[in-house]
Design a protein around this motif. Structure first.
Motif, PDB file in Angstrom:
ATOM      1  N   SER A 197      11.037  10.801  10.115  1.00  0.00           N
ATOM      2  CA  SER A 197      11.582  10.331   8.837  1.00  0.00           C
ATOM      3  C   SER A 197      11.419   8.826   8.694  1.00  0.00           C
ATOM      4  CB  SER A 197      13.061  10.712   8.726  1.00  0.00           C
ATOM      5  OG  SER A 197      13.228  12.112   8.798  1.00  0.00           O
ATOM      6  N   ILE A 198      11.689   8.089   9.764  1.00  0.00           N
ATOM      7  CA  ILE A 198      11.545   6.626   9.711  1.00  0.00           C
ATOM      8  C   ILE A 198      10.089   6.241   9.479  1.00  0.00           C
ATOM      9  CG2 ILE A 198      11.744   4.505  11.051  1.00  0.00           C
ATOM     10  CD1 ILE A 198      14.189   5.714  12.405  1.00  0.00           C
ATOM     11  N   ALA A 199       9.174   6.891  10.203  1.00  0.00           N
ATOM     12  CA  ALA A 199       7.750   6.580  10.048  1.00  0.00           C
ATOM     13  C   ALA A 199       7.264   6.916   8.636  1.00  0.00           C
ATOM     14  CB  ALA A 199       6.930   7.325  11.094  1.00  0.00           C
ATOM     15  N   PHE A 200       7.706   8.055   8.118  1.00  0.00           N
ATOM     16  CA  PHE A 200       7.305   8.460   6.768  1.00  0.00           C
ATOM     17  C   PHE A 200       7.802   7.460   5.743  1.00  0.00           C
ATOM     18  CE2 PHE A 200       7.648  10.686   2.786  1.00  0.00           C
ATOM     19  CZ  PHE A 200       6.541  11.513   2.750  1.00  0.00           C
ATOM     20  N   ILE A 201       9.081   7.097   5.820  1.00  0.00           N
ATOM     21  CA  ILE A 201       9.650   6.177   4.836  1.00  0.00           C
ATOM     22  C   ILE A 201       8.981   4.813   4.903  1.00  0.00           C
ATOM     23  CG2 ILE A 201      11.760   4.934   4.209  1.00  0.00           C
ATOM     24  CD1 ILE A 201      13.328   7.414   5.132  1.00  0.00           C
ATOM     25  N   GLU A 202       8.825   4.273   6.090  1.00  0.00           N
ATOM     26  CA  GLU A 202       8.249   2.933   6.212  1.00  0.00           C
ATOM     27  C   GLU A 202       6.779   2.905   5.808  1.00  0.00           C
ATOM     28  OE1 GLU A 202      10.044   0.413   6.630  1.00  0.00           O
ATOM     29  OE2 GLU A 202      11.855   1.579   7.021  1.00  0.00           O
ATOM     30  N   PHE A 203       6.056   3.999   6.064  1.00  0.00           N
ATOM     31  CA  PHE A 203       4.649   4.041   5.660  1.00  0.00           C
ATOM     32  C   PHE A 203       4.508   4.016   4.147  1.00  0.00           C
ATOM     33  CE2 PHE A 203       1.079   6.665   4.200  1.00  0.00           C
ATOM     34  CZ  PHE A 203       0.014   5.922   4.688  1.00  0.00           C
ATOM     35  N   TRP A 204       5.247   4.899   3.465  1.00  0.00           N
ATOM     36  CA  TRP A 204       5.099   4.986   2.012  1.00  0.00           C
ATOM     37  C   TRP A 204       5.689   3.776   1.308  1.00  0.00           C
ATOM     38  CZ3 TRP A 204       2.024   8.365  -0.342  1.00  0.00           C
ATOM     39  CH2 TRP A 204       1.632   9.498   0.373  1.00  0.00           C
ATOM     40  N   ARG A 205       6.689   3.149   1.902  1.00  0.00           N
ATOM     41  CA  ARG A 205       7.231   1.933   1.297  1.00  0.00           C
ATOM     42  C   ARG A 205       6.362   0.714   1.589  1.00  0.00           C
ATOM     43  NH1 ARG A 205      12.733   0.724   3.369  1.00  0.00           N
ATOM     44  NH2 ARG A 205      12.855  -0.719   1.622  1.00  0.00           N
ATOM     45  N   GLY A 206       5.460   0.849   2.532  1.00  0.00           N
ATOM     46  CA  GLY A 206       4.613  -0.277   2.906  1.00  0.00           C
ATOM     47  C   GLY A 206       3.299  -0.362   2.150  1.00  0.00           C
ATOM     48  N   VAL A 207       3.016   0.604   1.284  1.00  0.00           N
ATOM     49  CA  VAL A 207       1.772   0.586   0.513  1.00  0.00           C
ATOM     50  C   VAL A 207       2.122   0.603  -0.966  1.00  0.00           C
ATOM     51  CG1 VAL A 207       0.384   1.702   2.290  1.00  0.00           C
ATOM     52  CG2 VAL A 207       1.607   3.099   0.634  1.00  0.00           C
ATOM     53  N   PRO A 208       1.350  -0.067  -1.808  1.00  0.00           N
ATOM     54  CA  PRO A 208       1.623  -0.040  -3.253  1.00  0.00           C
ATOM     55  C   PRO A 208       1.250   1.299  -3.871  1.00  0.00           C
ATOM     56  CG  PRO A 208      -0.350  -1.319  -2.798  1.00  0.00           C
ATOM     57  CD  PRO A 208       0.232  -0.967  -1.459  1.00  0.00           C
ATOM     58  N   LEU A 209       1.831   1.574  -5.012  1.00  0.00           N
ATOM     59  CA  LEU A 209       1.596   2.850  -5.682  1.00  0.00           C
ATOM     60  C   LEU A 209       0.144   3.005  -6.092  1.00  0.00           C
ATOM     61  CD1 LEU A 209       2.632   5.482  -6.885  1.00  0.00           C
ATOM     62  CD2 LEU A 209       3.338   4.220  -8.919  1.00  0.00           C
ATOM     63  N   ILE A 210      -0.506   1.926  -6.479  1.00  0.00           N
ATOM     64  CA  ILE A 210      -1.903   2.032  -6.913  1.00  0.00           C
ATOM     65  C   ILE A 210      -2.787   2.466  -5.754  1.00  0.00           C
ATOM     66  CG2 ILE A 210      -2.321  -0.414  -6.452  1.00  0.00           C
ATOM     67  CD1 ILE A 210      -3.854   1.764  -9.235  1.00  0.00           C
ATOM     68  N   THR A 211      -2.451   2.041  -4.532  1.00  0.00           N
ATOM     69  CA  THR A 211      -3.200   2.493  -3.361  1.00  0.00           C
ATOM     70  C   THR A 211      -2.993   3.981  -3.125  1.00  0.00           C
ATOM     71  OG1 THR A 211      -2.948   0.304  -2.361  1.00  0.00           O
ATOM     72  CG2 THR A 211      -3.569   2.103  -0.901  1.00  0.00           C
ATOM     73  N   VAL A 212      -1.769   4.446  -3.322  1.00  0.00           N
ATOM     74  CA  VAL A 212      -1.483   5.870  -3.167  1.00  0.00           C
ATOM     75  C   VAL A 212      -2.291   6.688  -4.171  1.00  0.00           C
ATOM     76  CG1 VAL A 212       0.336   7.611  -3.321  1.00  0.00           C
ATOM     77  CG2 VAL A 212       0.807   5.408  -2.247  1.00  0.00           C
ATOM     78  N   LEU A 213      -2.343   6.223  -5.417  1.00  0.00           N
ATOM     79  CA  LEU A 213      -3.087   6.953  -6.445  1.00  0.00           C
ATOM     80  C   LEU A 213      -4.584   6.970  -6.133  1.00  0.00           C
ATOM     81  CD1 LEU A 213      -1.247   5.703  -9.651  1.00  0.00           C
ATOM     82  CD2 LEU A 213      -1.034   7.915  -8.538  1.00  0.00           C
ATOM     83  N   PHE A 214      -5.130   5.845  -5.688  1.00  0.00           N
ATOM     84  CA  PHE A 214      -6.545   5.803  -5.332  1.00  0.00           C
ATOM     85  C   PHE A 214      -6.849   6.748  -4.172  1.00  0.00           C
ATOM     86  CE2 PHE A 214      -7.332   1.780  -7.684  1.00  0.00           C
ATOM     87  CZ  PHE A 214      -8.508   2.160  -8.290  1.00  0.00           C
ATOM     88  N   PHE A 215      -5.994   6.734  -3.163  1.00  0.00           N
ATOM     89  CA  PHE A 215      -6.224   7.610  -2.014  1.00  0.00           C
ATOM     90  C   PHE A 215      -6.136   9.072  -2.423  1.00  0.00           C
ATOM     91  CE2 PHE A 215      -4.816  10.095   1.620  1.00  0.00           C
ATOM     92  CZ  PHE A 215      -5.714   9.705   2.601  1.00  0.00           C
ATOM     93  N   ALA A 216      -5.106   9.424  -3.228  1.00  0.00           N
ATOM     94  CA  ALA A 216      -4.928  10.820  -3.635  1.00  0.00           C
ATOM     95  C   ALA A 216      -6.076  11.291  -4.514  1.00  0.00           C
ATOM     96  CB  ALA A 216      -3.596  10.980  -4.365  1.00  0.00           C
ATOM     97  N   THR A 217      -6.665  10.380  -5.296  1.00  0.00           N
ATOM     98  CA  THR A 217      -7.695  10.784  -6.245  1.00  0.00           C
ATOM     99  C   THR A 217      -9.086  10.812  -5.619  1.00  0.00           C
ATOM    100  OG1 THR A 217      -6.374   9.849  -8.034  1.00  0.00           O
ATOM    101  CG2 THR A 217      -8.693  10.292  -8.501  1.00  0.00           C
TER     102      THR A 217
END
Length: 506
Positions: free
Chosen positions: A333-353
């Protein structure tokens, strides 16, 4: 008696008049006690009035006084044709309103979007009104039934099977992944320095996959038999109904207390059958409209509502996992939270797409909008986890200790005592995240998904409505839409907070 009479006092002259009390209510009282009661407040009041004068007045003048309300093309919004300095060009909004709401959704099928909006409002409004009954049924329809119906309404298409076929398909995909991983390890063993070790591990993984395939063989055989029948959907539906109803009957208490669970299960499957029949899902359903044709307010609402609804359960699970005493769950849980909070949303969208399809098997694809929805849900869920964790930390330990003294289990203590109080404490933080997510949906336009702002920018390229005030009118309209939704969420959160914190009122 004479002594008493002589000691009495009778005033012979009138009292002088006193000044009237200062009025502290109404508009005059507000100005006197709040706006002009000190030199500092007087200065701030003057500055505030000037700020409103130089912002609100020009905005009203642009949007209403100097606006053009009728016209067929850009000529109506030109200064030389109107005879005055033109403000907002509302005929442009009227002409582009379908595009701003539906995007490129086919015009003949837009009734499906309207019906989806109507169903959403019809289910959401009773859920938000505290005094209306049947909240459990209403919540079940909105959070579980409505997403499925909305998917088949908006996307279209039908179904070729039901629960049995879907379960068999998922298990087969899982089994193929295990066997594929084992074969990959065997391939590495041919060129590795520790070939015997990789050979043993690879064969072991393949053996596990083969064992799973034998275990699910009866399920896949029954699936194949049903698919070969004349009515595969209804055959699969009947088998699924029987299996699930028997499981519900057994878990509900069997012959003694399981009849209510059995009746609820049968009623649910009857309702599902009616939906399948009415929408024709067993005959191919409605025409398919791919998500690359969706756009405008439709995409904004789909992304924001899906993110809001899915992120809160994810956040609650992660917050509870972060406080868990089991090291594996807490570290994950700690690793998941810190990972997703450590990257911007635009990076998440680019990776997912663009990056996620590279990691999927060749015969497995995920729709672009679905990938964006998953990324946004996980990203927002990590932030919600910290909000919920703050609420959990605010609950005194005595609450849990008292529940333990009464013999309540951890699940009952958390779900009935600790978690409701924690969520009540963090209502402002949760709604603030929801409002932020609603506004951040404009980022999906970067990954070729046209939300409200994306459709608005696309409409600017139409030369028929190219005027100096077109862009200002479009952004003003979009700003009004965003303000209505965000202000509505804010006011409702204040209402809920005030209602749930009745015990703290003075």
């Amino acid at each position: 008696m004479s002594d008493i009479a002589s000691s009495g006092f009778v005033r012979k002259d009138l009292l002088t008049e006193r000044p009237a009390p200062v009025k502290t209510t109404g508009f005059v009282g507000l100005m006197r006690t709040r706006l002009f009661n000190s030199p500092t407040n007087i200065l701030l009041t003057i500055v505030g009035v000037l700020l409103l004068w130089f912002t609100i007045i020009p905005a009203v003048k642009f949007l209403m006084v100097d606006a053009v309300w009728t016209g067929k093309d850009r000529a109506a919004c030109l200064t030389e044709n109107a005879g005055f300095a033109v403000g907002a060009c509302w005929p442009y909004i009227q002409a582009k309103l379908p595009q701003l709401i539906y995007g490129f959704y086919p015009e003949a099928e837009r009734w499906r979007v309207d019906l989806t909006f109507i169903l959403a409002v019809a289910l959401l409004v009773p859920l938000l009104v505290p005094r209306l009954p049947a909240k459990g049924l209403n919540a079940g329809l909105f959070f579980f039934a409505f997403p499925v119906v909305a998917f088949f309404l908006l996307h279209g298409g039908g179904i070729k099977g039901f629960g049995l076929s879907w379960t068999a398909g998922v298990l087969e995909l899982f089994d193929d992944s295990i066997i594929g991983a084992g074969q990959a390890v065997l391939g590495v063993s041919k060129t590795s320095a520790v070939a015997p070790l990789f050979w043993v591990v690879g064969n072991l993984i393949v053996l596990v996959g083969v064992a799973i395939s034998w275990l699910i063989l009866p399920l896949t055989w029954l699936r194949d038999q049903i698919q070969g029948a004349g009515q595969p959907v209804w055959g699969d539906f009947a088998v699924t109904t029987v299996i699930v109803s028997l499981i519900a009957f057994g878990l509900g208490g069997g012959l003694r207390t399981g009849w209510r669970a059995l009746a609820s299960s049968i009623a649910t499957f009857v309702a599902i059958a009616l939906v399948i029949k009415l929408m024709g899902l067993d005959r191919g359903g409605l025409p398919v409209v791919t998500t690359n044709l969706w756009g405008g307010l439709l995409v904004t609402l789909v992304v924001s509502v899906t993110g809001i609804v899915t992120s809160l359960p994810i956040g609650i699970a992660l917050a509870l996992g972060r406080r868990s005493t089991i090291p594996l769950i807490r570290i994950f849980s700690i690793a998941f939270i810190e990972f997703w909070r450590g990257v911007p949303l635009i990076t998440v969208l680019f990776f997912a797409t663009y990056m996620l399809p590279l990691f999927l098997p060749g015969n497995f694809t995920v729709d672009g909008l679905v990938r964006a929805l998953i990324g946004i849900a996980l990203f927002t869920g990590a932030y919600q986890a910290e909000n919920v964790r703050g609420g959990l930390a605010a609950i005194p330990r005595g609450q849990g200790e008292a529940a333990a003294a009464l013999g309540l289990s951890w699940w009952k203590t958390t779900s009935l005592i600790v978690l409701p109080q924690a969520l009540r404490h963090v209502i402002p933080n949760l709604v603030n995240s929801f409002i932020s997510l609603f506004k951040d949906t404009s980022l999906v336009s970067i990954v070729a998904l046209f939300d409200l702002l994306g459709s608005l920018r696309a409409s600017f390229s139409d030369p028929k409505w190219s005027t100096p005030s077109t862009a200002f009118t479009g952004f003003a309209f979009a700003g009004i839409i965003y303000f209505i939704f965000c202000f509505g969420m804010s006011r409702y959160s204040l209402f809920v907070e005030h209602r749930l914190n009745a015990h703290r009122r003075n």
